[in-house]
Design a protein around this motif. Structure first.
Motif, short mmCIF file in Angstrom:
data_model
loop_
_atom_site.label_atom_id
_atom_site.label_comp_id
_atom_site.label_asym_id
_atom_site.label_seq_id
_atom_site.Cartn_x
_atom_site.Cartn_y
_atom_site.Cartn_z
N SER A 108 -64.00 -23.80 13.21
CA SER A 108 -65.18 -24.13 14.02
C SER A 108 -65.58 -22.95 14.91
N PHE A 109 -64.63 -22.11 15.31
CA PHE A 109 -64.95 -20.92 16.09
C PHE A 109 -65.79 -19.94 15.27
N GLY A 110 -65.46 -19.80 14.00
CA GLY A 110 -66.23 -18.93 13.11
C GLY A 110 -67.64 -19.46 12.91
N LEU A 111 -67.75 -20.78 12.73
CA LEU A 111 -69.07 -21.40 12.57
C LEU A 111 -69.90 -21.19 13.84
N ARG A 112 -69.26 -21.35 14.98
CA ARG A 112 -69.93 -21.16 16.27
C ARG A 112 -70.47 -19.73 16.37
N SER A 113 -69.67 -18.76 15.97
CA SER A 113 -70.10 -17.35 16.03
C SER A 113 -71.32 -17.12 15.15
N LEU A 114 -71.33 -17.69 13.95
CA LEU A 114 -72.48 -17.53 13.06
C LEU A 114 -73.73 -18.13 13.69
N LEU A 115 -73.58 -19.30 14.29
CA LEU A 115 -74.71 -19.97 14.92
C LEU A 115 -75.26 -19.16 16.09
N ILE A 116 -74.37 -18.63 16.92
CA ILE A 116 -74.79 -17.81 18.07
C ILE A 116 -75.59 -16.60 17.61
N ILE A 117 -75.10 -15.93 16.57
CA ILE A 117 -75.80 -14.73 16.08
C ILE A 117 -77.16 -15.10 15.49
N ALA A 118 -77.23 -16.19 14.74
CA ALA A 118 -78.51 -16.63 14.18
C ALA A 118 -79.51 -16.89 15.30
N LYS A 119 -79.06 -17.51 16.39
CA LYS A 119 -79.95 -17.80 17.52
C LYS A 119 -80.36 -16.53 18.26
N GLU A 145 -67.93 -11.99 16.26
CA GLU A 145 -69.14 -12.25 17.06
C GLU A 145 -69.53 -11.03 17.87
N ALA A 146 -68.56 -10.37 18.50
CA ALA A 146 -68.85 -9.17 19.28
C ALA A 146 -69.42 -8.06 18.41
N TYR A 147 -68.86 -7.90 17.21
CA TYR A 147 -69.34 -6.89 16.27
C TYR A 147 -70.80 -7.15 15.91
N LEU A 148 -71.12 -8.41 15.58
CA LEU A 148 -72.49 -8.75 15.20
C LEU A 148 -73.43 -8.67 16.40
N LYS A 149 -72.97 -9.06 17.59
CA LYS A 149 -73.81 -8.92 18.79
C LYS A 149 -74.17 -7.46 19.04
N ASP A 150 -73.21 -6.58 18.79
CA ASP A 150 -73.47 -5.15 18.95
C ASP A 150 -74.57 -4.70 17.98
N LEU A 151 -74.53 -5.19 16.75
CA LEU A 151 -75.58 -4.85 15.78
C LEU A 151 -76.93 -5.40 16.24
N VAL A 152 -76.94 -6.62 16.78
CA VAL A 152 -78.19 -7.20 17.29
C VAL A 152 -78.72 -6.35 18.43
N ASP A 153 -77.83 -5.94 19.34
CA ASP A 153 -78.23 -5.09 20.47
C ASP A 153 -78.79 -3.74 20.01
#
Length: 121
Positions: free
Chosen positions: A62-73, A36-44
């Motif tokens: 479920s933690f992995g699914l949560r990370s995918l959902l957060i990045i999509a949002k 999630e942190a890696y993908l958030k960095d890419l979003v930033d």
């Protein structure tokens, strides 16, 4: 750029307006935070639409699914997308059972993911 956590290694490359992310390993309680942190960095960094190659991700909690959902949002306000492709069959089952196939976009191949993302953008 490459990142490593206990159960996952992540790499990415940029191809025009897309960033192709290639995680390898498990998206579990510990590694999902790094993912999630890696993908958030890419979003930033305004990396555009993220195409995530899920072929070598063999386990998602479920933690992995949560990370995918957060990045999509996080991507939604900019009009960018999160598109998963080449999803490992066991991970695809988790996405189906959890109802995430109704929330996330999944394509069979990189070409299909790029085509979808191009049309969606």
């Amino acid at each position: 750029m490459t990142a490593e956590a206990a159960d996952i290694t992540i790499d990415h490359e940029t191809d025009g307006t897309f960033t192709i992310v290639r995680p390898v390993g498990k998206l579990d309680t510990i590694s999902a935070k790094s993912f999630e942190a890696y993908l958030k960095d890419l979003v930033d960094q305004k990396a555009g639409t993220l195409l995530v190659d899920m072929e070598k991700v063999d386990y998602v909690t479920s933690f992995g699914l949560r990370s995918l959902l957060i990045i999509a949002k996080l991507l939604a306000p900019s009009g960018d997308k999160l598109v998963l492709f080449q999803v490992n069959p066991s991970v695809l089952d988790v996405l189906k059972i959890s109802g995430f196939l109704k929330i996330l976009t999944v394509q069979d191949t990189l070409d299909a993911a790029m085509e979808f993302a191009g049309q969606a953008g």
